[in-house]
Every structure is written in C-alpha cells, then in structure tokens.
Design a protein around this motif. Structure first.
Motif, PDB file in Angstrom:
ATOM      1  N   VAL A 261       0.851  -1.187   0.000  1.00 40.83           N
ATOM      2  CA  VAL A 261       0.000   0.000   0.000  1.00 40.83           C
ATOM      3  C   VAL A 261       0.886   1.236   0.000  1.00 40.83           C
ATOM      4  O   VAL A 261       1.853   1.330   0.753  1.00 40.83           O
ATOM      5  CB  VAL A 261      -0.919  -0.009   1.232  1.00 40.83           C
ATOM      6  N   ASN A 262       0.581   2.147  -0.889  1.00 39.89           N
ATOM      7  CA  ASN A 262       1.330   3.388  -0.967  1.00 39.89           C
ATOM      8  C   ASN A 262       0.826   4.331   0.117  1.00 39.89           C
ATOM      9  O   ASN A 262      -0.290   4.815   0.056  1.00 39.89           O
ATOM     10  CB  ASN A 262       1.148   3.964  -2.369  1.00 39.89           C
ATOM     11  N   LYS A 263       1.671   4.584   1.110  1.00 40.06           N
ATOM     12  CA  LYS A 263       1.212   5.365   2.262  1.00 40.06           C
ATOM     13  C   LYS A 263       1.370   6.857   2.014  1.00 40.06           C
ATOM     14  O   LYS A 263       2.329   7.290   1.382  1.00 40.06           O
ATOM     15  CB  LYS A 263       2.006   4.958   3.503  1.00 40.06           C
ATOM     16  N   GLU A 264       0.422   7.606   2.527  1.00 36.23           N
ATOM     17  CA  GLU A 264       0.493   9.059   2.403  1.00 36.23           C
ATOM     18  C   GLU A 264       1.747   9.598   3.085  1.00 36.23           C
ATOM     19  O   GLU A 264       2.367  10.535   2.628  1.00 36.23           O
ATOM     20  CB  GLU A 264      -0.753   9.705   3.028  1.00 36.23           C
ATOM     21  N   LYS A 265       2.081   8.975   4.201  1.00 38.61           N
ATOM     22  CA  LYS A 265       3.268   9.412   4.929  1.00 38.61           C
ATOM     23  C   LYS A 265       4.397   8.434   4.675  1.00 38.61           C
ATOM     24  O   LYS A 265       4.227   7.229   4.818  1.00 38.61           O
ATOM     25  CB  LYS A 265       2.962   9.435   6.432  1.00 38.61           C
ATOM     26  N   SER A 266       5.538   8.938   4.250  1.00 36.46           N
ATOM     27  CA  SER A 266       6.593   8.010   3.878  1.00 36.46           C
ATOM     28  C   SER A 266       7.511   7.734   5.053  1.00 36.46           C
ATOM     29  O   SER A 266       7.573   8.489   6.019  1.00 36.46           O
ATOM     30  CB  SER A 266       7.394   8.584   2.727  1.00 36.46           C
ATOM     31  N   GLN A 408      -4.812   5.941  -6.851  1.00 34.38           N
ATOM     32  CA  GLN A 408      -5.631   6.118  -5.645  1.00 34.38           C
ATOM     33  C   GLN A 408      -5.968   4.759  -5.040  1.00 34.38           C
ATOM     34  O   GLN A 408      -5.955   4.576  -3.833  1.00 34.38           O
ATOM     35  CB  GLN A 408      -6.926   6.874  -5.977  1.00 34.38           C
ATOM     36  N   GLU A 409      -6.262   3.799  -5.905  1.00 36.90           N
ATOM     37  CA  GLU A 409      -6.608   2.454  -5.464  1.00 36.90           C
ATOM     38  C   GLU A 409      -5.446   1.805  -4.689  1.00 36.90           C
ATOM     39  O   GLU A 409      -5.660   1.107  -3.712  1.00 36.90           O
ATOM     40  CB  GLU A 409      -6.987   1.606  -6.691  1.00 36.90           C
ATOM     41  N   LEU A 410      -4.232   2.067  -5.122  1.00 37.24           N
ATOM     42  CA  LEU A 410      -3.064   1.465  -4.462  1.00 37.24           C
ATOM     43  C   LEU A 410      -2.646   2.234  -3.214  1.00 37.24           C
ATOM     44  O   LEU A 410      -1.756   1.820  -2.490  1.00 37.24           O
ATOM     45  CB  LEU A 410      -1.865   1.413  -5.419  1.00 37.24           C
ATOM     46  N   SER A 411      -3.291   3.374  -3.000  1.00 33.81           N
ATOM     47  CA  SER A 411      -2.871   4.229  -1.904  1.00 33.81           C
ATOM     48  C   SER A 411      -3.789   4.030  -0.688  1.00 33.81           C
ATOM     49  O   SER A 411      -4.876   3.482  -0.802  1.00 33.81           O
ATOM     50  CB  SER A 411      -2.896   5.671  -2.418  1.00 33.81           C
ATOM     51  N   ASP A 412      -3.339   4.488   0.487  1.00 35.99           N
ATOM     52  CA  ASP A 412      -4.176   4.292   1.675  1.00 35.99           C
ATOM     53  C   ASP A 412      -5.191   5.423   1.857  1.00 35.99           C
ATOM     54  O   ASP A 412      -5.902   5.479   2.856  1.00 35.99           O
ATOM     55  CB  ASP A 412      -3.306   4.108   2.929  1.00 35.99           C
ATOM     56  N   SER A 413      -5.244   6.340   0.915  1.00 33.70           N
ATOM     57  CA  SER A 413      -6.292   7.364   0.988  1.00 33.70           C
ATOM     58  C   SER A 413      -6.818   7.599  -0.429  1.00 33.70           C
ATOM     59  O   SER A 413      -6.134   7.305  -1.400  1.00 33.70           O
ATOM     60  CB  SER A 413      -5.726   8.668   1.531  1.00 33.70           C
ATOM     61  N   PHE A 414      -8.015   8.106  -0.527  1.00 38.02           N
ATOM     62  CA  PHE A 414      -8.586   8.339  -1.849  1.00 38.02           C
ATOM     63  C   PHE A 414      -8.905   9.818  -2.017  1.00 38.02           C
ATOM     64  O   PHE A 414      -9.592  10.405  -1.186  1.00 38.02           O
ATOM     65  CB  PHE A 414      -9.864   7.504  -2.021  1.00 38.02           C
ATOM     66  N   SER A 415      -8.370  10.449  -3.048  1.00 38.63           N
ATOM     67  CA  SER A 415      -8.761  11.823  -3.353  1.00 38.63           C
ATOM     68  C   SER A 415      -9.381  11.873  -4.741  1.00 38.63           C
ATOM     69  O   SER A 415      -8.844  11.278  -5.670  1.00 38.63           O
ATOM     70  CB  SER A 415      -7.561  12.763  -3.391  1.00 38.63           C
ATOM     71  N   THR A 416     -10.469  12.597  -4.858  1.00 34.88           N
ATOM     72  CA  THR A 416     -10.982  12.878  -6.193  1.00 34.88           C
ATOM     73  C   THR A 416     -10.041  13.918  -6.805  1.00 34.88           C
ATOM     74  O   THR A 416      -9.206  14.506  -6.113  1.00 34.88           O
ATOM     75  CB  THR A 416     -12.391  13.481  -6.140  1.00 34.88           C
ATOM     76  N   LEU A 417     -10.211  14.183  -8.085  1.00 32.93           N
ATOM     77  CA  LEU A 417      -9.361  15.180  -8.736  1.00 32.93           C
ATOM     78  C   LEU A 417      -9.527  16.546  -8.066  1.00 32.93           C
ATOM     79  O   LEU A 417      -8.553  17.267  -7.851  1.00 32.93           O
ATOM     80  CB  LEU A 417      -9.692  15.271 -10.227  1.00 32.93           C
ATOM     81  N   ASP A 418     -10.760  16.884  -7.708  1.00 34.52           N
ATOM     82  CA  ASP A 418     -11.002  18.176  -7.059  1.00 34.52           C
ATOM     83  C   ASP A 418     -10.335  18.265  -5.686  1.00 34.52           C
ATOM     84  O   ASP A 418      -9.779  19.296  -5.320  1.00 34.52           O
ATOM     85  CB  ASP A 418     -12.504  18.429  -6.912  1.00 34.52           C
TER      86      ASP A 418
END
Lengths: 449, 428
Positions: A261-266, A408-418
């Motif tokens: 999972v690609n974490k927001e915090k590295s 986004q799918e591989l990440s631990d958070s989801f952001s829309t483009l906006d």
C-alpha cells in the motif's frame, strides 16, 4: 463524479469511468504483486508469453487478425513498477460504436478477447507452449540488454538502481538476464497459476459505455435527477454484468491480495554521505541525474514536495531551467521529476561533459536557494498553477485518468481530482521552506565518455 | 466562415481566410476541458533558399535557421521570456520545427485568453540582438549533440541521404554546430520578415469554443501588416533516381536498427488523389509487414523482428517517400521478406478478405486521431501546410478500392527506388 468502483470478489474490483470525451472505449486490467528479486524476471516475462496465444486463439497473428476485424482495436501489455509493486498491465482500446461506419457490437467481443488472453492461456504438457516461452525469453533478454540504447533513460534507471540498492524499488522492472536461463515452460506456468491466485486484480472500463440505447432515450425524457441517477446506475451495471458473467472471471477465487500500500506518509530514509557514481560509455553528451531524498515527516508532505519539485525543476520557470539552461547555457534539457510513491525527486540534465563541475555546482546552488527560502510567492503561485493545470488535464486522456484512479486504489487514501487540487492549493510558502530544509542529495550519477 | 462537417466523425471544422491572407481553422470540442491553439508558419528546414517578396533579394541561409528562429522568438525586449510567461499561467507551451513548417502552441484548461495574448504578442514581435543570438548557440549546440547520440535520428538522416542527392530534406533540422555558428540577427530578421507574414501562416484552435467568438478574439490580436506577394522558394530540381541503395554506421546499440525506404517519384500535385494514395499506402504497408502479415509472423517467430516496424509515408511538394523502421539482428532478412511480400502481391493481386480487414483497421486508426485537442490541432495544421484537409482521410476512405491499391503498389513500391540504412552495434 464519473467514477464508480465495485468489488466483485475480495481482491477483484471493477472501476467504471463514464466519459463522453473520446471516440474510443478503453479497457484495462492491472495485476499487482509486491516487487521482489526472486520473481521480477518471471513476472516481466508473463505478459509477453500470454499475448502469444490463448487456448481459443492459439497464435499471435490470429489475435492480430481478430483485432483488425474490430476496426483495429489495439491491444497492449507490459510491466510497470509503481512504488514497491510490480504491475502487469493489459490494455484494449476500441472505437466507440457511435463512430463505426456500420453498426457492430464491439464491447463484448473486446472484453472476451482481453480476458481470454489474460486468464485462458495456451497450455501444453502442464506448461506454456515451449516455442513461445523460448522466443519471448530471447526478446526479454534483448529488452534488458537494450537498456543502454537510450542514454537518457539509461542514466535515469541507473541512478534509481544506485539510490535504492538492495531495495525492491532498485530492481529493474524487466528483470535480469541471469534469471532467464532457469525459466522453463513448466515452472513459468506454475508461477503463473500462483500469481493469478494471489495478485490484486483491477479492471478498468472507460468510455461512453451506454450499451443500452433504451436507457439513453429514457434518460433524455426524464427531468428528475433521481430517475437519471438510477438509469446511470443501470448502465454502469450492464457493463459490469458483461464482466461478471465472463466465464474466466467467474472461475477466479476471492483472494487477500499481497501488495504494498502506498502510504500518504513516507518512511524516513536514514541520511547518509552523498553517493557519487560515474560511468563511462561512448557518448558525446554527458547525462547527469541527481536523486534527492526528504526526511520531513510533515502532514501533507507529498503535496508540498510536489510544489517544491515544480519550483525547482518543473518547467520553463523553474530554477533549474532558468539557471542551468537559460543563464549558463549548460544544457538543453534541465529539470526534475517527482516520484510520489517513493518521495524522491530526480534532477536530470544533458550537459557538455567538461561542464560537469559547473553544472553540479549550479544545481546545488538551486537546492541551497530553496533551503534558504529564496523563492517568491509568485514562484509558489506559478508552481501550483502548473500542477493544478496538469491535474485538470487528467480527464482529457483516457489512460491517464485510469492511471490516476489506479494510483488512488493502491494508496491508503482516496482523493478525487477536485480534492487533489484543493490539497495542492493549500500548500503555502512556509510549508515548502520547512520541507526544503529536510531535502538532501542522496545520489549523483554521471554518464560520460 | 466555411463549415465542413464530417458525419462519420460527428465533428465540424470552421475555416476562415482573413483579409491579410492568414488561414484560421476552428474545431469546436465542447465536451473537452482542454483547449489548444497552434500557430504555424510555412517555413521549415528545407526552405534554405528564397526570394524576398518585397525587395526581390535572393537569400541563401545557413542550415538550421528555421529552428534557431523558433528558439529565439520567445525572447522579449524587456528581458522576459514568453515561454516562462506562459508556463507561469499554468499553460503547457511549446514550439517545434519540422521540414516544412514551424509551429508555436499551447494547451491549457484555464487562462486561455491570457495565453493567446502572449502567444500572439511574441510571435508578432521578434527581438534578436548579437548578444541573445550568441547565447542561444550554446543551448542549440547541446540539442544537436543530444540528437547526435540518438541512433534513431542518425539512422533516419542516413536513409534520407540514401534516397536524395541534393534535396534539402537531407539537412538536419537543427543544423550543425558549424552552420549555426554563422547565424546573425540580420539573417533571422530576413527570414522572419519573409515567412512570418500572416499570408504565410495558419492558426488552428481546438476545444470548447464558439467559432464566431474565437475568430473575433484572434482577429483583434492581429497586428496590421503590409500585404506581401508570393514567396518564391528555390529548391534543387527533382531528382530521377535514388542516391545510393545502402548505408551503414556503427554506434553503441544493443541490436541493429534499420530503415527501409521507398522513394516515391510520382507527381503528387493533385491533393485529393494524394489523400487516397496515402490511405492506400497505409493499407499496403500493413498488408506487407503489419502484425497479421505472414512475413511478420515468420520474422517474429524466428526472433528477427521483436515488434512491428514503424511505417510511414512522408511527403511535401519537394519530397515523398515511405519509411519502414525497426530493430533487428538481421536487417537484410527483413528487407528480403518485404521484397518477397511485394512481389507476391504484385503477381497474385491482393486477397479480398485481407484487404478489407486491413482497411477496417486503417479506418479505426484515423478515428483514434480525434481523441485529444492536441492531436487534432497538430494534424489539421500539418495537413493544411501540405494543402490537405484532415477530414478527407475519413471521407475518401471508401474510394480506396482493392484495384486502386494494386495500382499504387505497382507505381510506388519499386525495387529500384528501395534503400536501406542500418546502424550496427559497435563491438564493445
């Protein structure tokens, strides 16, 4: 939002991106596993062998003929490295039925062909077809050895390799020549079965996929948004239905996929001495690649780093372009790239070999400048505009939009483009200054004669 | 405004020839967020000798001037650079030079009209000084060296050398380090004043625009210009045959690269005919060595080809040729197979099933071109520079019959006009 996700089984998702912007429909299937030295070469070989033939259509020229019949639908597959994952990607693009000279139903045929290639391979004696494996091994060997042909990408790959030595991300996505000898049609097929059982599967469909004309007419007649919503839902379901009812998809078992999972915090990379690597080859131009790491642990680090990167080397306004190219005429290309998943920035320049020291000094001055806060509010605004404009452009390209949602799918958070745009716009100068203090030169790679 | 509609593509094109002679093409795409504008002058690397319409002076310029001029257009008297100004607006701005035209462009989602202000301002205001011309030489020298290290580029230039004796297509677009050293502001101004006259320029916009509105916006930003007569371009006489059939060089590559070329010596002045011919050539190339061909299958299975070669028909009024390029451990064998396929089709004719299937594929390839504002605008500009309307590729598609393709096969794919350029691997 034009994006919908549906989990059809554990570890297997359908992502539907509804859009009327294109003349084409695009289908993509991504299979993800953690990147490791043991399997990297085998995984790289898999799509090459699979595309050679299925148990229904047993050769590549027959597959090509099928695609040509479908108005030149284009099939492509390959292997990518995304963070610490190795991803096998399959794409099929076809003309939307509205633009065909004669009416024809292409979507179902396309999806069937795509799943046939991925999930229904040609098998002989408990292995893949030996000829296909042998010839694809040779070709993969050629690809791996062909790394040197493009000096710019070669230098970039080499810098990554040096910077992430003994780590998954330092592996070459196409693998290693020495592994190829050990691969047989049988052990590759065994590997394939395990791979398909365990990998994370994401199926993307993008396009104007209202295959049911009645639904469309109803939608035009209806005035209330509720009805429209439910009709939209039905349409989304119908393309999902084609997928879910596919025999090969039905045969897949649910899985608890192992992927990174690609974490927001590295995680922090322990700071070390600057590593300088010089390599010689017959070249007229020197290629300088510099890898930067960050030790910051700030909340919105990736967004701040993205802005930092844009100011440093994002475009024609950036410090690198202005100082390395425009002021000192040291290079034609001078800029930097941000690798989000690894929290790393790579500076890349093509320079006159004799100017190495001068270029390196000029580049380091720019990094120092960033540390000292020597950039303006205007630079901040320009950088944000550059990033925001590229985010706004994402939905104008079908494959880019798919890649975004997959990220986004591989990440631990989801952001829309906006939401993404908002996070970029929230970055302030103080954030960037704070981050700049934590940025350090990890690796300097130079290819010269 | 003239309106051309493509019913098959469900797209419309608006064309206006302004009083000053400039052509504006608008392709509205209300469903897209991106906007794109490209402004081109009919001046490329092959235009190295011409007569200035106003003074009647004949000018012979060093190689690489069109490209040098492109670099220098961005520089402004107040010290700013228009590329920076546009990037600062969040626009994706760029410029490029080809054999037959130079183009300035940007793509954006927001700030379109601010971008248009800047674009139309800098293209109409040249500013060349001894100092800024001198500075650019270092940057362009690095660009030339970058291309010199690219085997694919060297390979292509050698193929041109095989096909042509004196045609300016042989000139490297960027020139050489030596030729650009001779460039001075006076040369740049002469070229600018000749070729950047609106009557020699075409602008294409694509995106969410109302045609009348955007046309007015463009007109408002044009600086009145003295009308100029026709630019007389001087090219060497058309050559009869090829220059030499084969050329090779050694570079550090893992696997040899090849270009197989066919020089097309036919008269291509009828543009409608040229579109048909182009379609036929694309179909034929796919039949000869495309993914489903017997020849490709055999070469792929033997490991001689690793992927489908790139195939292209390149032409302007001054040159026309086919380029087939790829990587192979045995380029000779690839050439042999291509010749075999051509002979087979010449003798036995084309099969109906095969021809119709490839024809469908080629139709699909044209439709895919209409997916992005950038692809659309660049295509309309580059086709218009050659006197072609891009929609014609879809409209004329049905006129390309099997019999027609067979005639083209006979007239263009001739053994005596075939060349090959190879870059071999240097032994390391």
């Amino acid at each position: 939002m034009n994006y919908n996700k549906k989990e059809i089984k554990q570890g297997i998702n359908i992502h539907n991106i509804k859009t009327n912007k294109f003349k084409t429909n695009l289908y993509a299937v991504f299979l993800a596993v953690p990147l490791n030295r043991e399997n990297v070469t085998k995984n790289a070989l898999l799509p090459a062998v699979l595309r050679r033939g299925t148990s229904n259509i047993n050769s590549q020229d027959l597959i090509s003929k099928k695609l040509e019949e479908m108005y030149g639908a284009s099939f492509d597959c390959g292997v990518e490295k995304t963070g610490d994952n190795q991803i096998i990607k399959f794409y099929l693009e076809t003309i939307n039925e509205a633009f065909l000279p004669e009416k024809e139903e292409l979507d179902k045929k396309c999806l069937e062909l795509l799943f046939d290639i991925i999930l229904n391979p040609l098998v002989e004696n408990n292995g893949f077809k030996p000829e296909y494996v042998e010839s694809e091994k040779k070709k993969l060997k050629q690809i791996i050895e062909g790394k040197i042909d493009n000096k710019r990408t070669y230098s970039f790959e080499r810098c990554i390799e040096e910077m992430f030595k003994n780590e998954p991300y330092g592996l070459y996505k196409y693998g290693y020549v020495e592994d190829l000898e050990k691969i047989t049609p049988q052990n590759l097929y065994e590997h394939y079965k395990e791979f398909i059982k365990k990998c994370k599967i994401d199926i993307f469909v993008s396009g104007n996929l209202d295959d049911n004309i009645e639904l469309n007419e109803q939608k035009q007649q209806s005035n209330d948004t509720e009805t429209e919503k439910s009709l939209n839902q039905m349409q989304a379901n119908s393309i999902c239905k084609i997928i879910e009812s596919n025999k090969h998809i039905q045969e897949l078992a649910p899985r608890k996929p192992e992927y990174i999972v690609n974490k927001e915090k590295s995680e922090i990379i322990p700071k070390r001495e600057e590593n300088t690597v010089e390599e010689k080859m017959q070249v007229g131009q020197g290629n300088l690649v510099i890898g930067l790491s960050s030790n910051s642990q700030m909340e919105n680090e990736k967004y701040v780093m993205s802005v930092y990167n844009a100011i440093l080397g994002g475009g024609a306004n950036s410090k690198l372009f202005q100082n390395v190219r425009e002021k000192n005429s040291l290079a034609y290309t001078a800029g930097s790239t941000f690798r989000r998943q690894k929290n790393t920035i790579f500076i890349r320049c093509g320079i006159e070999i004799g100017n190495y020291q001068k270029a390196l000094d000029t580049i380091k001055e720019q990094i120092e400048d960033m540390k000292n806060g020597n950039f303006t509010e205007e630079d901040m605004e320009n950088a944000k505009k550059l990033i925001v404009s590229s985010i706004k452009g994402i939905s104008s390209e079908q494959d880019t939009e798919i890649t975004y949602y997959y990220g986004q799918e591989l990440s631990d958070s989801f952001s829309t483009l906006d939401e993404y745009i908002e996070k970029i716009n929230n970055v302030n100068k103080q954030n960037v200054e704070e981050l700049a203090k934590e940025i350090w030169v990890n690796t300097v790679y130079f290819l010269r004669d | 405004m003239e309106i051309i509609e493509s019913l098959k593509l469900k797209e419309k094109e608006y064309i206006e020839k302004l009083e000053n002679g400039m052509t504006v093409i608008i392709i509205p795409k209300p469903e897209l967020d991106k906007k794109y504008v490209i402004w081109g002058t009919h001046f490329g690397s092959i235009d190295n000798r011409f007569i200035m319409p106003n003074s009647g002076e004949e000018v012979f310029i060093p190689d690489g001037v069109a490209h040098f001029l492109e670099h220098k257009m961005f520089e402004q008297p107040n010290g700013t650079n228009s590329l920076d100004t546009m990037m600062a607006l969040g626009l994706d701005a760029n410029a490029y030079t080809t054999n037959d035209h130079t183009a300035y462009l940007f793509e954006c989602t927001d700030h379109f009209y601010e971008g248009l202000d800047e674009l139309m301002d800098y293209v109409q205001h040249p500013y060349f000084t001894d100092e800024n011309v001198e500075k650019e030489k270092g940057i362009i020298a690095q660009e030339i060296k970058m291309y010199d290290d690219e085997p694919g580029w060297r390979l292509y230039m050698n193929a041109m050398d095989c096909m042509y004796k004196e045609n300016p297509i042989k000139i490297d677009i960027a020139g050489s380090v030596d030729s650009i050293s001779k460039i001075i502001p006076d040369v740049l101004y002469k070229c600018y004043n000749t070729f950047y006259n609106p009557s020699n320029m075409i602008m294409v916009v694509c995106g969410n625009f109302k045609p009348e509105e955007i046309l007015e916006e463009i007109k408002r930003r044009i600086i009145p210009h003295q009308k100029q007569g026709e630019i007389k371009r001087i090219y060497p006489d058309k050559e009869k045959g090829i220059n030499k059939p084969y050329m090779e060089m050694e570079m550090e590559v893992s696997l040899p690269l090849f270009v197989i070329g066919f020089k097309d010596l036919e008269n291509n002045s009828n543009k409608e005919e040229l579109v048909k011919k182009h379609i036929a050539i694309e179909i034929l190339l796919n039949m000869i060595i495309g993914k489903s061909s017997e020849e490709y299958k055999e070469l792929y299975e033997k490991g001689i080809l690793l992927s489908e070669p790139d195939m292209d028909y390149e032409f302007s009024d001054e040159y026309a040729h086919i380029v087939i390029s790829g990587q192979s451990n045995n380029p000779e064998k690839v050439k042999e197979k291509i010749e075999e396929a051509i002979n087979k089709f010449k003798e036995k004719g084309l099969e109906d099933e095969h021809f119709n299937r490839i024809r469908k594929k080629v139709y699909g390839d044209y439709v895919v071109e209409y997916n992005s504002v950038g692809d659309i605008a660049r295509m309309f500009l580059s086709d218009k520079m050659k006197g072609i309307n891009s929609f014609d590729y879809i409209e004329k598609y049905n006129d390309v019959t099997k019999e027609y393709a067979e005639t083209i096969l006979k007239n263009v794919f001739k053994k005596e006009n075939m060349v090959m350029s190879v870059v071999k691997s240097k032994k390391m």
